[in-house]
Every structure is written in C-alpha cells, then in structure tokens.
Design an enzyme around this catalytic site. Sequence first.
Site, mmCIF file in Angstrom:
data_model
loop_
_atom_site.group_PDB
_atom_site.id
_atom_site.type_symbol
_atom_site.label_atom_id
_atom_site.label_comp_id
_atom_site.label_asym_id
_atom_site.label_seq_id
_atom_site.Cartn_x
_atom_site.Cartn_y
_atom_site.Cartn_z
ATOM 1 N N HIS A 167 -8.218 -4.860 -1.260
ATOM 2 C CA HIS A 167 -6.960 -4.369 -0.712
ATOM 3 C C HIS A 167 -6.288 -5.383 0.212
ATOM 4 C CE1 HIS A 167 -4.214 -1.050 -0.195
ATOM 5 N NE2 HIS A 167 -4.297 -1.139 1.117
ATOM 6 N N SER A 212 0.838 -1.188 0.000
ATOM 7 C CA SER A 212 0.000 0.000 0.000
ATOM 8 C C SER A 212 0.883 1.252 0.000
ATOM 9 C CB SER A 212 -0.955 -0.037 1.194
ATOM 10 O OG SER A 212 -1.979 0.914 1.045
ATOM 11 N N ASP A 240 -9.900 -3.655 -5.322
ATOM 12 C CA ASP A 240 -9.267 -2.850 -4.287
ATOM 13 C C ASP A 240 -9.886 -1.452 -4.232
ATOM 14 O OD1 ASP A 240 -7.531 -1.518 -2.549
ATOM 15 O OD2 ASP A 240 -5.802 -2.665 -3.240
#
Length: 687
Positions: free
Chosen positions: A659, A539, A624
């Site tokens: 995610h 991320s 995501d």
Amino acid sequence: MTKIKVQPPKAKKVPKELIKHGDVRIDDYFWLNQREDQDVLDYLNAENDYYNQMTAHTKAFESKLFKEMKSRIKEDDESVPYKYNGYWYIVKYEKGKDYPIYSRKNGTLDGEEELLFDCNEMAKGHDYFRLVGLSISLDNTKVSFGVDTVGRRQYTIQIKNLLDNTIFPDTIENTTGSASWANDNQTLFYTKKDEETLRSHTIYRHVLGTKSSKDVIVFHEADDTFGVTVYKSKSRKYLIIACYSTLTNEYHILDANTPNEDFKLFQKRIRGLEYSISHYKDHFYIVTNKDGATNFKLMKAPEYKTNIEAWEDLIPHREHVLLEDIDIFKDYLVLSERTNGLNQIRIKKWDESIDYYLPFDNETYTAYTSTNVEFDTEILRFTYNALTSPSSIIDFNMATKTKTILKEQEVLGGKFDKSNYKSERLWATANDGEKIPISLVYRKDVKLGKSTPLLQYAYGAYGHTIDPYFSSVRLSLLDRGFVYAISHVRGGEYLGRKWYEEGKLLNKTNTFSDFIACSKYLIENKYTSSKHLYALGGSAGGLLIGAVVNMAPKLYNGVIAAVPFVDVLTTMLDDTIPLTTGEYDEWGNPNDKDFYNYIKSYSPYDNVSEQNYPHILVTTGLHDSQVQYWEPAKWVAKLRDKKIDKNLLLLKTNMKAGHGGASGRFEALKEDAEEYAFLLDLENIND
C-alpha cells in the site's frame, strides 16, 4: 506531450454474476482477483509494459525530477534526539543510503553512541524492507522490533540483546510489529493478525526464551468489526489493551508489575461511545464523546473505579472546538485542539495557576505535539510547518514560555527561499451551502489565470485531516508554475467532528460534491481552468478521484489515483478481504439494502460509463493489504472498454510492494517523479 501509437492491453471478459438483494451485477473482470494466476500476472505486466512505452519520452525528465527532488534532501540527516528512561534516542540517515540507522546514547548526548539497528544492512537481499515497533525493556537491555520484507504489513517480531548485540532465538510471525514489555523485563505482549483478513484480533503474552507456540492468549477480539492493540501507559504503570472500531472503543488494563494476572475491563463497549485513556497519579484521564460531546471532552476517573458512572467532567464539550488529544506531564496538561480548521496547543498546569495557548500567526499552518515520552519535565516538544515554511521541531519551556528551535528542515540545492511563495486559505460553497476550506500555495511570480496549471488534492475519509504541510518534493511542481491546493472536504475533521459525520455512511457523496465544488470555485475565480486543472488522491482519496471523474469528468485535464479504493461495493460485500468488516461503520454494511443501494450509486467501478474521461494515471502494489491490487486493475480494464475518448489511461503496478509503495526513501521519490512527469507532460513542460 508526445503521442505514441501503441495499442493498450485489453483484458479478457469473463462475466461473473453477482446477486444481492435481488439486484444483479455482471462483473466482467472479477477473475483479476487471483493474485497467483498467470493470466492475472500477464495482464498486470502487459499494463506495465504499456505504461513504460507510453511514458518512454518522459524517462529522462523523470530522472531529472528525481535527482532534483533528491538534491533538496539532506542525505546525511539526523533526527532531534529524544530522552527516554535515561537514554537519548537518535535516528539518522547516511549519504547514498535508503534506510534509517537507529542508535542511542546513555545519560548525555556527549556519551558513546550505541548502534541499535542499521536498516541498510538488514534490507540487503530484500526488494522491500520495513522496520517498526521498537520497544525497549524497562532495564534498557532488550529491544523488540518488527520486520516486514513483503509490504503486506505482516510483521515478524524478534528481540535483540543490547548487552551483546545478539538476536534472541524468539521469533513471532504474523503480527502488527509492535509489542510492549512488562516491568519484569522478561514478558512481552503483542498482537497477532488473522492470516486471511489481516485483522488484528488477538493479544498474546510471550516470555523471553520460550517458543512462540507456547505463548498464552490473554485477549481475543471476537467481533470482526473490531481490531486490537496493546501498549504501555506513559506513566509506565499500566499495560493497556485497546479494542477499536470506527465508532466504538473499549480498554482493558493491567498493572505492568504483575504480567501474569488478568487484564481488567476499564469500561465495556457501548456502541457509539468513543474514548481514549491516559494515566496520571491515581487517575485516568479520558478523551471521550460521552453525553453527545460531538467534538469530545476531557473527563477523569479514579484508577480503582473506572466504569463510566465514575467519570467526571474536567474540560466540557465545546461546540466550535475539537479536542483531538492530550499529553500528560508531571506538572502540566497539554491539550491538542482544532478551531476553525487550525491547530491549537493549550497548556494548563495541574494546580490551575497557568492556562494559555501557544501563539501561531499564520493564515494556514500545521502544529502538533511531537515526541514527549518523558514525564517529569517542563519541556514540551512540538512541530510546526506551513505550506511555505519547512518543518521545525521546537522545544517549549512551559514554565518560562521560551522556545528553542532545535531543527528546521533543510531544503538543499541553494534555490529555495520561502519568501518566494505565497499561501492562502479560500472558501468554496458546496451544493448544500456549506463553506469548504481550500489551502493553496504557489510561487509569488506565477501569474494566476485560466492557463495556470493547478493540482488539487484531497483525502476525505475516516476523520483523517490533511493539514496544510510543507513538502520539498512539491517544489518541483511549484517552481514550474503549478498551483497546489488541498481541499478540506467533508469526511475529514478539519472543521470538527461534525465535518467527518457529514462525509461518511449515507452522507459519503458530500465528500465528492465538496471536491467538485472546490474545483468549480478555483475555475470560476480564475486560479486555473478545466484545461489545466488536475486532481490527485490515494487510497480512500483514490475512491474520491474515481467518483469525481465519473460525476464531473469535464472539469479536469488529468488525474492521478494512487492505490485507489474503487470497487467499493464488491469489496464491502466480501468479509474475507483484509479490513472489510472493520469498515462497516465508515462506508456502511451493504448487506443492508439501503447501504447497498447507496454505495452502488457512487462506487467508481460500478459507475464507469460510456463518456469522455480525463487523462488518468492509476498506481497500485501487487502485495497491497489495504486496497487489493485487483480494484484498480479491474477499474482500468473497465474504463478501457467503456470510455470514448483518446486520452491516456495508464496502470502502473509495483510488483514488489504494498500500500505504501516502495520502502526506501529514495525509491519512493522515484514514484513521485513519475507522477509529476505525468502531470508536467500534460502541460508540455519537460524541463
């Protein structure tokens, strides 16, 4: 490492002119942001096919790693029960099953077990499943819960009748999943999201048995840089709406006994004023940065007068102690602090007859207060672990200072002995002279030197601190000779709030240069060499990896960028993308020319160049909502076009997840095994 001659996919170029502040950028792969477009899906599938072909020789090893990781986990595991409002609540896993089972017992742990949810049954027929936000009504007869079957964090709230185990017809879609009951046991408050940006922006009041279309808006957050949530105070007296952005907070409160009345403003937002509130007796206790308290301080205000003028200092600001949180009990106040990077738990009695710290003697460890929902108790529950020590859940009697270890994480398989491992804390020197901490773990029988493989991990954003934690999965690397290092770079809060401030906005590049400084330190001090150094981040940590391989590619033999935020400039200029506007206080608003130029200077996608890159594995999820799949997809396409080396460049897209990757506990292990196989294969370790 076996090399296969397979041609990688080549994404078509469709030049898109992007103009801002008179600056022109040409984005050849902008077209990849059309999620439903067949050409996009074909490209992602082609990359997946290429990944599968290039890693075909590691599949048996991946399977072995997966089984090894799984074998260390106690499959028929059970959480330590916690008591809330007369019931003991339990979460357990059964052998061979992916998802948790939630249950409770009335009054005593010897009582009959009442099933709340079996997520294994609920997940049937879904590729992805996640249950969140369990909220029990005050009379213990109802529970609200949120379900996501896509992985996009858009939850549907439902309510279960615990008297007859039926589901009420009430269905509320596109929420955060969490909700809070008023004390009438009929009224529920919840948060809805914007359908497009996924910003949590509106609080609704729902009455049991009515259609959600009849729900009443009790608060709407108009500022698109803020999000909102609603919860109940530990005292159960107040319902609280929290409005939050990176730099600013605002709260609204309502007596939980009067759900139809209006919420009252606690203290209006002032840009840069951060605060959080806890209720006790006739006061609110406020953790805040008011008056320039960079590391936060504790204040209090009477519940009938909560504006900032009424706030009084209780524990003053300290330059070298970060106040992270508080836990309030009937007779005790517990402070979670951080000093020189290490967690501290401080216990004070309200009558000031007691004030002491829990003793911790490890060089580097993690300790934090755990589930403490009961108010009238002398027992503090906390969790302790270290890089070499599995996690322990401990009940501590704050009066007698005695502790009971309720559970230590079991590492099965018969091979783990914590005495075989060693941890250290090192200090690298950054470009500006700052000392950057590194937490390190390895097997004692590993000979450190230039040929030692080392995996370096960091995150470095949002003030989120990566503490040195134990991982049974990580043993699959350590037992094969790897060293594992966590670099506590600026952007986190490991060394206090200042550490965060120096790694954000126009200081963001400190995060990347800190990581590089740690890499150079580890090489110079012969923990490894560039031929055997690897880097991992996910991320915002994937942004770190993307920036680092542009800036110092020769330092690493291979890197893994998981769901990486790599197209920073384009994303931050598009306020329709989920979460963008709320990120301005972290990265800066590129509609301002100074921020535009600064972000452009480090944005990984914008800085791909014709040079040699290390071996790279990139992962993403089609659904995501945090980092859109097209960011890593575009980055990989551009890297393929620009890089001049023959090293591996692999993109793996989970076409069914978001995610957090796969939702099942064992499915997630398969992703870990794939990443480890990639690293170990580069070291020619295949057993």
